[in-house]
Design a protein around this motif. Structure first.
Motif, mmCIF file in Angstrom:
data_model
loop_
_atom_site.group_PDB
_atom_site.id
_atom_site.type_symbol
_atom_site.label_atom_id
_atom_site.label_comp_id
_atom_site.label_asym_id
_atom_site.label_seq_id
_atom_site.Cartn_x
_atom_site.Cartn_y
_atom_site.Cartn_z
ATOM 1 N N SER A 12 0.806 -1.219 0.000
ATOM 2 C CA SER A 12 0.000 0.000 0.000
ATOM 3 C C SER A 12 0.842 1.274 0.000
ATOM 4 C CB SER A 12 -0.958 0.008 1.197
ATOM 5 O OG SER A 12 -0.238 -0.055 2.415
ATOM 6 N N LYS A 13 2.067 1.179 0.486
ATOM 7 C CA LYS A 13 2.928 2.352 0.595
ATOM 8 C C LYS A 13 3.283 2.932 -0.776
ATOM 9 C CE LYS A 13 6.791 3.914 3.473
ATOM 10 N NZ LYS A 13 7.831 3.511 4.438
ATOM 11 N N THR A 14 3.334 2.077 -1.799
ATOM 12 C CA THR A 14 3.778 2.538 -3.129
ATOM 13 C C THR A 14 2.815 2.199 -4.261
ATOM 14 O OG1 THR A 14 5.019 0.482 -3.462
ATOM 15 C CG2 THR A 14 6.217 2.354 -2.491
ATOM 16 N N LYS A 15 1.784 1.428 -3.984
ATOM 17 C CA LYS A 15 0.938 0.907 -5.064
ATOM 18 C C LYS A 15 0.301 2.005 -5.902
ATOM 19 C CE LYS A 15 -2.797 -2.355 -5.996
ATOM 20 N NZ LYS A 15 -3.714 -3.368 -5.419
ATOM 21 N N GLN A 16 -0.098 3.091 -5.285
ATOM 22 C CA GLN A 16 -0.797 4.151 -6.028
ATOM 23 C C GLN A 16 0.163 5.189 -6.611
ATOM 24 O OE1 GLN A 16 -3.877 3.563 -6.676
ATOM 25 N NE2 GLN A 16 -3.847 1.800 -5.286
ATOM 26 N N MET A 17 1.453 4.983 -6.449
ATOM 27 C CA MET A 17 2.427 5.973 -6.923
ATOM 28 C C MET A 17 2.829 5.715 -8.370
ATOM 29 S SD MET A 17 4.893 6.547 -3.632
ATOM 30 C CE MET A 17 4.239 7.232 -2.098
ATOM 31 N N LEU B 175 -2.344 -13.133 -19.586
ATOM 32 C CA LEU B 175 -1.718 -12.115 -18.741
ATOM 33 C C LEU B 175 -2.189 -12.359 -17.310
ATOM 34 C CD1 LEU B 175 -0.227 -9.518 -18.031
ATOM 35 C CD2 LEU B 175 -2.091 -8.215 -19.056
ATOM 36 N N SER B 176 -1.258 -12.755 -16.437
ATOM 37 C CA SER B 176 -1.633 -13.120 -15.071
ATOM 38 C C SER B 176 -1.421 -11.961 -14.110
ATOM 39 C CB SER B 176 -0.812 -14.328 -14.605
ATOM 40 O OG SER B 176 0.543 -13.974 -14.437
ATOM 41 N N ILE B 177 -2.412 -11.727 -13.269
ATOM 42 C CA ILE B 177 -2.299 -10.743 -12.193
ATOM 43 C C ILE B 177 -2.905 -11.345 -10.932
ATOM 44 C CG2 ILE B 177 -2.364 -8.715 -13.708
ATOM 45 C CD1 ILE B 177 -5.319 -8.375 -12.984
ATOM 46 N N GLU B 178 -2.574 -10.765 -9.790
ATOM 47 C CA GLU B 178 -3.139 -11.253 -8.536
ATOM 48 C C GLU B 178 -4.481 -10.576 -8.257
ATOM 49 O OE1 GLU B 178 0.044 -12.580 -5.375
ATOM 50 O OE2 GLU B 178 0.474 -10.545 -6.050
ATOM 51 N N LYS B 179 -5.274 -11.228 -7.423
ATOM 52 C CA LYS B 179 -6.598 -10.718 -7.078
ATOM 53 C C LYS B 179 -6.520 -9.327 -6.472
ATOM 54 C CE LYS B 179 -10.820 -12.019 -4.592
ATOM 55 N NZ LYS B 179 -11.452 -13.028 -3.695
ATOM 56 N N GLN B 180 -5.463 -9.054 -5.703
ATOM 57 C CA GLN B 180 -5.330 -7.742 -5.068
ATOM 58 C C GLN B 180 -5.111 -6.623 -6.094
ATOM 59 O OE1 GLN B 180 -1.753 -7.512 -2.592
ATOM 60 N NE2 GLN B 180 -0.786 -9.089 -3.859
ATOM 61 N N ASN B 181 -4.834 -6.990 -7.334
ATOM 62 C CA ASN B 181 -4.622 -6.004 -8.401
ATOM 63 C C ASN B 181 -5.703 -6.073 -9.481
ATOM 64 O OD1 ASN B 181 -2.230 -5.212 -7.139
ATOM 65 N ND2 ASN B 181 -1.000 -6.681 -8.280
ATOM 66 N N LYS B 182 -6.856 -6.606 -9.142
ATOM 67 C CA LYS B 182 -7.885 -6.849 -10.153
ATOM 68 C C LYS B 182 -8.422 -5.568 -10.783
ATOM 69 C CE LYS B 182 -11.666 -7.174 -6.764
ATOM 70 N NZ LYS B 182 -12.740 -8.039 -6.214
ATOM 71 N N GLU B 183 -8.167 -4.394 -10.152
ATOM 72 C CA GLU B 183 -8.609 -3.131 -10.753
ATOM 73 C C GLU B 183 -7.887 -2.853 -12.072
ATOM 74 O OE1 GLU B 183 -5.257 -2.240 -7.882
ATOM 75 O OE2 GLU B 183 -7.095 -3.436 -7.853
ATOM 76 N N LEU B 184 -6.798 -3.573 -12.325
ATOM 77 C CA LEU B 184 -6.104 -3.424 -13.610
ATOM 78 C C LEU B 184 -6.989 -3.847 -14.779
ATOM 79 C CD1 LEU B 184 -2.512 -4.735 -12.747
ATOM 80 C CD2 LEU B 184 -3.130 -2.395 -13.355
ATOM 81 N N LEU B 185 -7.975 -4.668 -14.502
ATOM 82 C CA LEU B 185 -8.891 -5.101 -15.567
ATOM 83 C C LEU B 185 -9.549 -3.907 -16.253
ATOM 84 C CD1 LEU B 185 -10.758 -8.274 -14.256
ATOM 85 C CD2 LEU B 185 -9.303 -8.088 -16.273
ATOM 86 N N ASP B 186 -9.870 -2.883 -15.482
ATOM 87 C CA ASP B 186 -10.501 -1.691 -16.068
ATOM 88 C C ASP B 186 -9.535 -0.969 -17.003
ATOM 89 O OD1 ASP B 186 -12.854 -2.144 -14.673
ATOM 90 O OD2 ASP B 186 -12.230 -0.932 -12.955
ATOM 91 N N ILE B 187 -8.244 -1.036 -16.693
ATOM 92 C CA ILE B 187 -7.234 -0.396 -17.532
ATOM 93 C C ILE B 187 -6.959 -1.244 -18.770
ATOM 94 C CG2 ILE B 187 -4.810 0.357 -17.592
ATOM 95 C CD1 ILE B 187 -5.106 0.934 -14.568
ATOM 96 N N PHE B 188 -6.974 -2.572 -18.602
ATOM 97 C CA PHE B 188 -6.730 -3.474 -19.730
ATOM 98 C C PHE B 188 -7.911 -3.533 -20.698
ATOM 99 C CE2 PHE B 188 -3.945 -6.313 -16.781
ATOM 100 C CZ PHE B 188 -2.926 -5.366 -16.833
ATOM 101 N N SER B 189 -9.113 -3.294 -20.199
ATOM 102 C CA SER B 189 -10.343 -3.520 -20.969
ATOM 103 C C SER B 189 -10.361 -2.871 -22.354
ATOM 104 C CB SER B 189 -11.550 -3.063 -20.153
ATOM 105 O OG SER B 189 -12.741 -3.315 -20.845
ATOM 106 N N PRO B 190 -9.962 -1.597 -22.507
ATOM 107 C CA PRO B 190 -9.987 -0.992 -23.845
ATOM 108 C C PRO B 190 -9.088 -1.713 -24.850
ATOM 109 C CG PRO B 190 -9.758 0.696 -22.150
ATOM 110 C CD PRO B 190 -9.558 -0.612 -21.474
ATOM 111 N N PHE B 191 -8.036 -2.341 -24.361
ATOM 112 C CA PHE B 191 -7.139 -3.066 -25.261
ATOM 113 C C PHE B 191 -7.688 -4.453 -25.573
ATOM 114 C CE2 PHE B 191 -4.631 0.054 -22.991
ATOM 115 C CZ PHE B 191 -3.914 0.652 -24.009
ATOM 116 N N LEU B 192 -8.207 -5.120 -24.545
ATOM 117 C CA LEU B 192 -8.738 -6.469 -24.735
ATOM 118 C C LEU B 192 -9.922 -6.490 -25.688
ATOM 119 C CD1 LEU B 192 -8.564 -7.652 -21.012
ATOM 120 C CD2 LEU B 192 -7.035 -8.325 -22.878
ATOM 121 N N SER B 193 -10.609 -5.344 -25.817
ATOM 122 C CA SER B 193 -11.766 -5.277 -26.725
ATOM 123 C C SER B 193 -11.366 -5.082 -28.186
ATOM 124 C CB SER B 193 -12.697 -4.141 -26.292
ATOM 125 O OG SER B 193 -12.043 -2.884 -26.384
#
Length: 430
Positions: free
Chosen positions: A9-14, A191-209
């Motif tokens: 959490s200390k760096t995730k949003q940076m 492309l594998s990600i962890e559940k704690q980073n699932k918000e990346l799906l919203d960022i990936f979505s425009p490309f995956l479409s």
């Protein structure tokens, strides 16, 4: 596998930012698995940014390039983070950043062989920690790849460099994936990600479409350690459990870290060799935590200076990499190298080591199904030859065993030192 504290959490949003360049950079000739590169510059020579300064020597070797322009100050033995002395090119930065002329590349017209040649020329190695020369890994030698796994599973605590890359450089990552698949020709890309980073799906979505990325799917995996290990990731994504010693590509599989893929993008699209990477700076003693783009060769002492911390290890513990698989820093002049994922600053602690109580916890959590308590006992009693019988060299050094040990037995010391002594013994026997 097991659950451990994330501490991200200390760096995730940076967002990714820069650490100012160091006045002197140290470029080890061995920052990859295999043979050391051969220097092709001389002391006193002026070099340009991105200039080739050391050539790969055999298949398991990698080119090294100047991250900045300046003068070759020395070619000498210099320590890595753990104190190991390696021949190193010392580059005095002139802060002009005068570059070599970089050729424009018609990326879409490149053949597989041309892509591999550019990857080789750029000195790219695995950025996930293994530091295996990438052009060797992608050279299929007639084998067919069915599944290409893009490893965004950053399971080490504190580290968020890969997360920041996937979030901030998404388009470059996705384009890099497609360029690599021109070589691999994989039917499926995961492309594998962890559940704690699932918000990346919203960022990936425009490309995956988009139709060009139709073969890419995202796998969301549990927050477990060491989920990002190659064999563990393969099992999580495909269900396949590879036998020890079997190469993934022999089974139609390829795994590549997102940092490595981004380096390939830079080489193919930007004509940039691997001279910088993203790292996480964090830990309880860190004053300027974040995800930073840094030059390869930047000494850890420079990161300490940027943190406004004293250049001493008397009151702090430094780790290069993650807290589980990283290296304890014993020499602050050691540099960031191609496989360095972070620099972590902790309070120095004295750990009281106790005797093994044979609880078996280390065996339970070992992802390779090994017996760490047996390694420790055989190492302690000097039975080095016995370590081969228990498959010591199959250990991936994830440190899950030491993390779970209630007696704080120095299991990683017995494993790392045991490997050195065992391999010396085996070499002498041959």
């Amino acid at each position: 596998m097991m659950h451990i504290f994330s501490m991200k959490s200390k760096t995730k949003q940076m967002s990714i930012s820069d650490i100012p360049d160091a006045p002197v950079l140290y470029l080890p000739l061995l920052q990859h698995i295999g043979q050391a590169a051969k220097p092709i510059v001389e002391v006193g020579e002026y070099v340009l940014k991105y200039q080739l300064i050391a050539e790969e020597t055999r298949n398991l070797s990698a080119n090294i390039h100047a991250p900045v322009s300046g003068t070759i100050k020395a070619i000498e033995l210099h320590p890595l983070a753990d104190g190991t002395l390696v021949e190193t090119i010392v580059l005095q930065n002139d802060f002009r950043n005068e570059e070599i002329t970089r050729p424009a590349i018609e990326v879409d017209n490149l053949t597989s062989d041309e892509i591999l040649a550019i990857i080789k020329g750029a000195g790219i190695v695995g950025e996930g920690g293994a530091q295996f020369p990438t052009f060797v890994k992608y050279n299929l030698l007639g084998k067919k790849i069915d599944t290409f796994i893009v490893n965004g599973t950053e399971c080490e605590p504190y580290l968020t460099a890969d997360y920041a890359l996937m979030r901030d450089k998404t388009e470059e990552l996705f384009r890099g994936i497609l360029l690599i698949n021109k070589v691999l020709q994989a039917r499926e890309i995961v492309l594998s990600i962890e559940k704690q980073n699932k918000e990346l799906l919203d960022i990936f979505s425009p490309f995956l479409s988009q139709s060009e990325y139709k073969n890419i799917r995202v796998a969301i995996l549990p927050n477990q350690y060491p989920q990002g290990g190659e064999l563990q990731l393969i099992k999580s994504v495909t269900g396949k459990e590879l036998a020890r010693g079997v190469l993934p590509k022999d089974e139609g599989l390829m795994v590549s870290n997102v940092g490595t893929i981004h380096a390939v993008y830079n080489a193919l699209v930007e004509s940039k060799p691997l001279t910088e990477r993203i790292i996480t700076v964090s830990g309880e003693q860190s004053k300027k935590s974040g995800n930073y783009q840094v030059k390869i060769g930047t000494p850890i002492s420079h990161v300490l200076e940027y943190q406004n911390l004293t250049n001493t290890l008397d009151d702090k513990q430094l780790v290069l990499g993650g807290p589980m698989m990283g290296k304890n820093v014993v020499e602050t002049s050691a540099p960031i190298i191609k496989g360095s994922s972070g620099v972590l600053f902790f309070k120095k602690k004295e750990i009281k080591r106790n005797n093994c109580i044979s609880c078996g916890y280390c065996v339970d959590v070992c992802p390779m199904k090994l017996m760490p308590l047996v390694f420790a006992e055989n190492y302690r009693t000097g039975k080095i030859a016995s370590l081969e019988k228990y498959s010591l060299n199959s250990c991936i050094e994830c440190a899950a065993c030491e993390y779970i040990c209630p007696s704080d037995v120095p299991l990683m010391e017995s494993i790392k030192e045991g490997k050195i002594k065992l391999n010396a013994l085996l070499t002498h026997a041959n």
